[in-house]
Enzyme design. Structure first.
Site, PDB file in Angstrom:
ATOM      1  N   TYR A  11       1.752  -5.825  -0.811  1.00  0.00           N
ATOM      2  CA  TYR A  11       2.767  -4.303  -1.836  1.00  0.00           C
ATOM      3  C   TYR A  11       3.769  -4.907  -2.075  1.00  0.00           C
ATOM      4  O   TYR A  11       4.816  -5.381  -3.244  1.00  0.00           O
ATOM      5  CB  TYR A  11       2.880  -3.483  -0.488  1.00  0.00           C
ATOM      6  CG  TYR A  11       3.635  -2.022  -1.297  1.00  0.00           C
ATOM      7  CD1 TYR A  11       3.616  -1.578  -2.676  1.00  0.00           C
ATOM      8  CD2 TYR A  11       4.858  -1.993  -0.116  1.00  0.00           C
ATOM      9  CE1 TYR A  11       4.258  -1.054  -3.353  1.00  0.00           C
ATOM     10  CE2 TYR A  11       5.670  -0.487  -1.159  1.00  0.00           C
ATOM     11  CZ  TYR A  11       5.116   0.230  -1.805  1.00  0.00           C
ATOM     12  OH  TYR A  11       5.690   1.414  -2.333  1.00  0.00           O
ATOM     13  N   ALA A  75       3.719 -11.073   7.080  1.00  0.00           N
ATOM     14  CA  ALA A  75       4.756 -10.482   8.230  1.00  0.00           C
ATOM     15  C   ALA A  75       4.073  -9.535   8.983  1.00  0.00           C
ATOM     16  O   ALA A  75       2.919  -8.468   7.604  1.00  0.00           O
ATOM     17  CB  ALA A  75       6.146  -9.978   8.332  1.00  0.00           C
ATOM     18  N   TYR A 141       7.987  -4.858  16.345  1.00  0.00           N
ATOM     19  CA  TYR A 141       7.937  -4.955  15.336  1.00  0.00           C
ATOM     20  C   TYR A 141       9.591  -5.390  14.966  1.00  0.00           C
ATOM     21  O   TYR A 141       9.758  -6.745  14.621  1.00  0.00           O
ATOM     22  CB  TYR A 141       7.604  -3.832  14.679  1.00  0.00           C
ATOM     23  CG  TYR A 141       8.183  -4.406  12.891  1.00  0.00           C
ATOM     24  CD1 TYR A 141       7.174  -5.231  12.224  1.00  0.00           C
ATOM     25  CD2 TYR A 141       8.421  -3.453  11.957  1.00  0.00           C
ATOM     26  CE1 TYR A 141       8.294  -5.609  10.742  1.00  0.00           C
ATOM     27  CE2 TYR A 141       9.032  -3.343  11.283  1.00  0.00           C
ATOM     28  CZ  TYR A 141       8.512  -4.326  10.309  1.00  0.00           C
ATOM     29  OH  TYR A 141       9.238  -4.247   8.990  1.00  0.00           O
ATOM     30  N   ASN A 170      12.727   2.915   4.654  1.00  0.00           N
ATOM     31  CA  ASN A 170      11.188   2.811   3.697  1.00  0.00           C
ATOM     32  C   ASN A 170      10.915   2.270   2.135  1.00  0.00           C
ATOM     33  O   ASN A 170      11.628   3.152   1.322  1.00  0.00           O
ATOM     34  CB  ASN A 170      10.433   4.407   4.237  1.00  0.00           C
ATOM     35  CG  ASN A 170      10.770   4.570   5.553  1.00  0.00           C
ATOM     36  OD1 ASN A 170      10.731   4.283   6.406  1.00  0.00           O
ATOM     37  ND2 ASN A 170       9.027   4.683   6.260  1.00  0.00           N
ATOM     38  N   HIS A 187       0.979   3.884   6.227  1.00  0.00           N
ATOM     39  CA  HIS A 187       1.986   4.493   5.666  1.00  0.00           C
ATOM     40  C   HIS A 187       2.174   5.773   4.634  1.00  0.00           C
ATOM     41  O   HIS A 187       0.937   6.059   4.798  1.00  0.00           O
ATOM     42  CB  HIS A 187       2.818   3.582   4.735  1.00  0.00           C
ATOM     43  CG  HIS A 187       3.255   2.213   4.943  1.00  0.00           C
ATOM     44  ND1 HIS A 187       3.922   0.995   4.440  1.00  0.00           N
ATOM     45  CD2 HIS A 187       3.116   1.502   6.088  1.00  0.00           C
ATOM     46  CE1 HIS A 187       4.178   0.046   4.918  1.00  0.00           C
ATOM     47  NE2 HIS A 187       4.051   0.276   6.472  1.00  0.00           N
ATOM     48  N   ASP A 283       9.383   5.214  17.701  1.00  0.00           N
ATOM     49  CA  ASP A 283       9.778   5.721  16.371  1.00  0.00           C
ATOM     50  C   ASP A 283      11.260   6.276  16.359  1.00  0.00           C
ATOM     51  O   ASP A 283      11.273   7.355  17.080  1.00  0.00           O
ATOM     52  CB  ASP A 283       8.306   7.154  16.114  1.00  0.00           C
ATOM     53  CG  ASP A 283       7.578   6.616  14.883  1.00  0.00           C
ATOM     54  OD1 ASP A 283       7.868   5.072  14.824  1.00  0.00           O
ATOM     55  OD2 ASP A 283       6.544   7.349  15.213  1.00  0.00           O
TER      56      ASP A 283
END
Length: 323
Positions: A11, A75, A141, A170, A187, A283
């Site tokens: 993306y 990644a 991550y 984001n 996402h 999160d």
């Protein structure tokens, strides 16, 4: 310029490759297509299908290309998955990046723009987050990316290896003809748009008990085009005088998950069903950037600062993708 783009079938990497091509640069994309398809590679680029763990292929590609710089996007990116399978994140994101760095040193390449992440900060003590805030990732991550930043700092000291680490918040939105299409998708914005298109029944909201105004996580959303422009500014800024650059990339204010859902309702005119779930481990509650540093030092300014505008560009792409 002649630029190697790793992960250029993804993306963000694919968006950057297309915009660089439009500016007249020569682009080589290096990607193993593990989460994308050959069709995602931009027309007009040179393409090498390969894994970052393949040092021989990396060195061959770098030697033939003699690149002015490398932009490294390749990644694994799923924080939730990294909590279940941390080993593959350290192998793919950290160890394989070391292979790339070794190949660059061997072939005489010394300029890299690295796709880092706001996940390096973990649960911030204050927001907006500045670049010298404590780095305490809450998931593998983020840790895998932070380890790369540590390696880059030592290569800079030992070899004057020039790098820019861009800590994304984001990323969202789309450019003409290309947008977010992860396989599988995880996402928030494209998942909500799937609901708007009737491709899924509802959007799952993970956690309603965070210390935020409506109990859901807060994130800073940056349009992918603005992010791409930051990469080119960073690559051009790297020099002997500016050999180590670290920047946050965000718009400076955040939106809750429920606010994002409401924005999609406004943009699409569709009702969006919500299913409440338990929190996901790892999160953070709030991630909002201070991007004052890159604005002051490189003159970067985001053009897309309204959430509805960012989502509208994603919606246009999403409809064409599934038309």
């Amino acid at each position: 310029m002649n630029i190697l783009v790793t992960g250029g079938a993804g993306y963000i990497g694919g968006t950057v490759a297309r915009l660089l091509l439009a500016q007249g640069h020569a682009i080589t994309v290096y990607d193993n297509l593990c989460h994308s398809k050959r069709l995602a590679v931009a027309d007009g680029v040179s393409f090498v299908e390969g894994d970052l763990a393949d040092r021989a292929l990396l060195e061959s590609t770098l030697s033939k290309g003699r690149f002015d710089g490398v932009m490294h996007f390749a990644a694994l990116i799923e924080a939730g998955e990294s909590m279940r399978r941390p080993e593959i994140y350290f192998r793919n994101n950290t160890a394989s990046t070391l292979t790339l760095l070794e190949a660059m040193l061997t072939t005489g390449h010394d300029r890299l723009v690295f796709s880092s992440t706001a996940a390096c900060y973990g649960e911030p003590e204050t927001t907006p987050i500045v670049e010298d805030a404590k780095l305490k990732p809450t998931n593998p991550y983020g840790e895998s990316k932070l380890l790369v930043e540590h390696m880059l700092r030592w290569l800079n000291l030992a070899h004057n290896f020039k790098y820019a680490a861009l800590r994304y918040f984001n990323v969202a939105g789309a450019i003409e003809g290309y947008g977010e299409a992860h396989e599988p998708e995880s996402h928030l914005i494209p998942l909500i748009l799937d609901v708007a298109l009737g491709r899924r029944a509802n959007i799952k909201v993970f956690g309603r008990d965070y210390p935020t105004k409506d109990g859901t996580c807060v994130r800073d959303y940056i349009h992918v085009r603005d992010l791409a422009e930051a990469h080119m500014l960073a690559l051009c800024a790297l020099s002997d005088a500016k050999s180590r650059l670290i920047y946050n990339i965000g718009i400076g204010h955040g939106f809750t998950v429920l606010e994002v859902i409401e924005s999609v309702r406004r943009v699409t005119g569709k009702s969006i069903a919500v299913e409440e779930m338990e929190r996901r481990p790892g999160d953070p509650a709030v991630l909002v950037a201070s991007s004052d540093k890159i604005k002051t030092e490189l003159g970067w300014l985001p053009k897309y600062t309204e959430l509805d505008e960012i989502i509208a560009s994603a919606w246009e792409w999403h409809q064409k993708r599934y038309s």
